[in-house]
Motif scaffolding. Sequence first.
Motif: not given
Lengths: 301, 282
Positions: A155, A234, A243, A248
């Motif tokens: 991410a 997120a 998330s 994040l």
Amino acid sequence: MRLVLSPWIFGFVVFTAGPMLLSLYYSFTHYDLISSPRWIGLDNYRYMIGKLTLNGQPNQGDPYFGTAVRNTIWIIVVGLPLRIVFAIATAMLLTRPKRGVNGYRTLFFMPSMAPTVGASLVFVYLFNPVTGPINQFLGHLGINGPLWFFDPTWAKPALVVLGLWGIGDAIVLYLAGLLNVPRDLYEAISVEGANAWQRFRYVTFPMLTPVIFFTLIIGIIDGFQYFDQAYVSATTTGNGVGSPQNSLLFYSVWLYEQAFTYFHMGYAAAMAWILFIATMVLTAILLLTSRRWVHYGGGLS
Amino acid sequence: MRRKRFLLAVANHSVLIGVSALFMFPIIYMFFTAVQSNDQALTGSIWPHPFVWSNFKTVFDEINVWRYLWNTFLYAGLSTVGVVCSCVPVAYAFSRIDWRGRNIVFLLVLSTLMLPTQVTSIPLYILWAKQFHEWTGIQFIGTLKPLIIPSFFGDAFSIFLLRQFFLTIPKELTDAIRVDGGGHLQVLWRVIIPLAKPAIVAVALFNFIYAWNDFYGPLVYLASNQDAQTLSVALSSFRSLHHVDWNLTMAAALIFMLPVIVIFFLAQRVFIEGITLTGVKG
């Protein structure tokens, strides 16, 4: 004189200096906006680092503070050098052609003006593990692309790519810096038989150090406050703030959650002050070391 | 020799066109997805088949785009007016008038650039919600007022940019009017403002786009009141609240970004000069 400055002085006191002192005061209190602030000394700071004792019992402290700090350091340590390297490389490409430079510069610069919310939405779509063009492209190369915004390992790298898309303002600065390098410096070093790398190492790089210094400071200040892209991506993936798996959850995101989701105003104020102190300390270190590696003069002042 | 130079130019331009394509790709992809059908947007293919232009109309039916556009325009427009009106005189005082402590106070202005928004945003939220509300009887939370009012009292970055530009105006020009007995107001009005137009336009455009794009401020103050929201906040929750369809999300994002893109292309020289002025000559 006083008349000219008075609106600014009023604004400075009411909207900057006053709130700063207030937030320092709140950082020593427990305040939930409903009952009035209650003085608790250093307890917010103790809770932050997990050294709080409540009613004689040790309290484990903020479980996500460390995560938020690590994520923030990650995005700065990985993202900022990449930004600077890519910006310098692109700016150097721009110095080569004789014509059309302004057109390219406009195209490179534009994304840095795009709204972060819009850009984040687009990149969540581009990085969609199944339908997104990035994984489809990787698939054509025979690479099984990662889950990006759905994988805690990938991410943050996706956000770094989003950040690189917006380096246009830095490109403009480096290009201006490069165009300011006196021609005769290159001629002088070429006469001595320097190759391309030596020309970069001994002329271009030193002449760019003021701009690198500036982008470093701005990058660190912005990096500590990294919020929009992390928050929007997120929440867009549908798994909530921070998330996937808090990968994040950056410092400012956690601070925002503390203040405006849980209304822990005192604790959030303490986090804000630590953020401020960290910013100042790092900027001071950069300023102090700048004399060793930042070259002023020769067109750049 | 000429052949070599020609090939070199071709190579340079090919690389740059490739890099340009990378930079433009997200925007082009966003546009094509915005006019795809619901089903096609889930396949990841790029060329719309068929072109569904009505997606834009659907977005306007789905959420109150006109209201969000108006709110965003109000915030961006009024705060820009505020910043320009408040910062030009202050920048003048920092560049053209000699007074004791000027450099120290200017350092103070610069140091506020380092101050994280988070430090002041918590107490400011409390002040707008409690004290300012009690003293005036005006409701601030859930309105654009907390975002607009502070801009009428100066902005550090704009003061800095304007001061840098004012310093480049030759002193002889302003001294001439001073010798003729003109006051500071006359100097400002007749010399500085006409000559500093590019810098003032840059400050105005930077602020307009900053406010148009701003997410954190509207999120803090407007999240509670849907009718007052700006496009940035409305858009951030668009996908989760209204629709799972990516084509509509991209269409909405495009509506949000389009004004910025248009302003940018119309005034790109101003932005580039503004960036260069604050960055290199600091």
